[in-house]
Enzyme design. Sequence first.
Site, short mmCIF file in Angstrom:
data_model
loop_
_atom_site.label_atom_id
_atom_site.label_comp_id
_atom_site.label_asym_id
_atom_site.label_seq_id
_atom_site.Cartn_x
_atom_site.Cartn_y
_atom_site.Cartn_z
N ASP A 157 0.90 -1.15 0.00
CA ASP A 157 0.00 0.00 0.00
C ASP A 157 0.94 1.20 0.00
O ASP A 157 1.57 1.50 1.01
CB ASP A 157 -0.89 0.01 1.24
CG ASP A 157 -1.89 1.17 1.19
OD1 ASP A 157 -1.50 2.26 0.74
OD2 ASP A 157 -3.05 0.99 1.58
N HIS A 158 1.06 1.84 -1.16
CA HIS A 158 2.14 2.82 -1.28
C HIS A 158 1.98 4.00 -0.32
O HIS A 158 2.93 4.72 -0.07
CB HIS A 158 2.35 3.27 -2.73
CG HIS A 158 1.25 4.09 -3.29
ND1 HIS A 158 0.13 3.54 -3.85
CD2 HIS A 158 1.08 5.42 -3.36
CE1 HIS A 158 -0.67 4.49 -4.24
NE2 HIS A 158 -0.12 5.66 -3.96
N HIS B 172 -6.10 2.65 1.44
CA HIS B 172 -5.25 3.78 1.81
C HIS B 172 -5.77 4.54 3.03
O HIS B 172 -5.03 4.78 3.99
CB HIS B 172 -5.12 4.76 0.64
CG HIS B 172 -4.63 4.12 -0.62
ND1 HIS B 172 -3.58 3.25 -0.63
CD2 HIS B 172 -5.04 4.24 -1.90
CE1 HIS B 172 -3.36 2.85 -1.88
NE2 HIS B 172 -4.24 3.43 -2.67
#
Length: 484
Positions: free
Chosen positions: A177-178, A240
């Site tokens: 999950d950047h 996110h």
Amino acid sequence: MVSRVIPVDRFDLVIFGGTGDLARRKILPGLYRRFLAGQMPEGSRIIGAARTEMDREAFRNFVAEALDEFVAPGKREAAVVARFLEGLDYVAIDARGEGGWDALAGLMRKDVVRAFYFSVAPALFGDIAERLHQFGIADGDSRIVVEKPFGRDRDSARKLNAVLARHFDETQIYRIDHYLGKETVQNLMAVRFANILFEPLWNAQYVDHVQITVAETVGVGGRGSYYDKSGAMRDMVQNHLMQLLCLIAMEPPNRFEPDAVRDEKLKVIRALDPVAPEHIVRGQYQAGQGQPGYLADAENPASRTESYIALKVQISNWRWKGTPFYLRTGKRLRARASEIAITFKEPPHSIFEQEEGWKENVLVIRLQPNEGINLKVMIKEPGPGGMRLTQVPLDMSFAEALGEEGADIPDAYERLIMDVIRGNQTLFMRGDEVEAAWAWTDPIIAAWEARGDRPKPYDAGTSGPEDALMLLHRDGRRWREIRE
Ligand code: NAP
């Protein structure tokens, strides 16, 4: 302040989907920047794998073009680029076929870290995992990196977990999950757990409410038909925004170690209350600013998918009972801005007479643009005009605080890929975390689908639908302005 670059061990990284958009825009330019910084050791190799037939030279040309497009000119030193390209190779492989796997097996070395980036559609995860095993390419120390979306509900996430678990231990799986790779997000943990200042106030007694905003100016054009099957809740909130919420709300882990951190995040997800329909506002952008509306972008005139969502979320645990977390995210909004704002309560008693009303302390953690942290505090207005108070920001923009280095904060992908090579899973989602997040999300989506709710229209370039303003107005609060 100069940041230290600690090289990782030498590695062979195979990128399945090496010719795709994510590889071109993020993964390959990110690896180059780590190479330039001296973090990716010489002798490491990156092997692209996809169905397209091409040889090593053609892949190097493809990557060189990607670097031209996505790496700043000042960072493209010809000699360094040439050395980086030398470490690239390519194998034509169909994830569902038998060809190419022996060639890939022949390229892998024994004495280096092996990592496999699954930058392909999730439907191919199982095929790739199976063949990596079948052809003896992955071993017990190999790592695999998987991209979002990790399922579209709990059942599909469970199935994906089961498919991967057939051949890989949980300690080998890196669900990316950047958002967790962003400098500020990690700083959020540093601010909370490396200072005594905030933690005593970090609870329902002192925090009035929390706002998490991820606003984008772009629409869904170009990937409209894909997006239309997910919507803002699945595409952004379940992963996110949920991760950000967890980092704000979690208890201090006993160590900064993968399972200690992830156990605490999981407890937060499990403590989330179901969300009542009146605490959810879904929206769809309309045509405007010379751009088509959502329905045209999605190529689905009857679409009920939301391009915007705002939610009031409550956490039922000792620390947070009574403090609402307001989440919102959307496309085609006024500005591209992502931030977390923690608004503290007013002091119990004011000894000052204030004409303009009291302003609460707000801690703003800015994710993009201009990553940084900012604390709004009350001070005396300068000058001899008596004891008048004003609010000023105590500002810590990373670019300024860290000088030249700060201006060059590594992209989230770069940092996360280096963590994969180091074998550090702290900033990656564990399987049970993802399933728990879906378990909270599923009934919310099922309820609006059953009711046949239509999203509220909103004008492009605004802050979203009017009803979202009401969500906070009803509680005597207001959203922070969305601005860059
Ligand atoms: P993309 O541009 O469509 O690329 C897909 C890649 O997979 C191509 O390299 C394609 O190459 C390869 N591929 C397709 N079928 C294959 C098969 N049967 N065997 C082997 N390779 C195959 O997609 P993307 O945007 O790069 O996204 C990749 C993954 O990352 C997806 O899961 C996506 O949801 C996720 N993701 C992407 C972004 C982004 O910004 N792009 C952001 C977050 C997550 P060939 O056609 O040559 O086989």
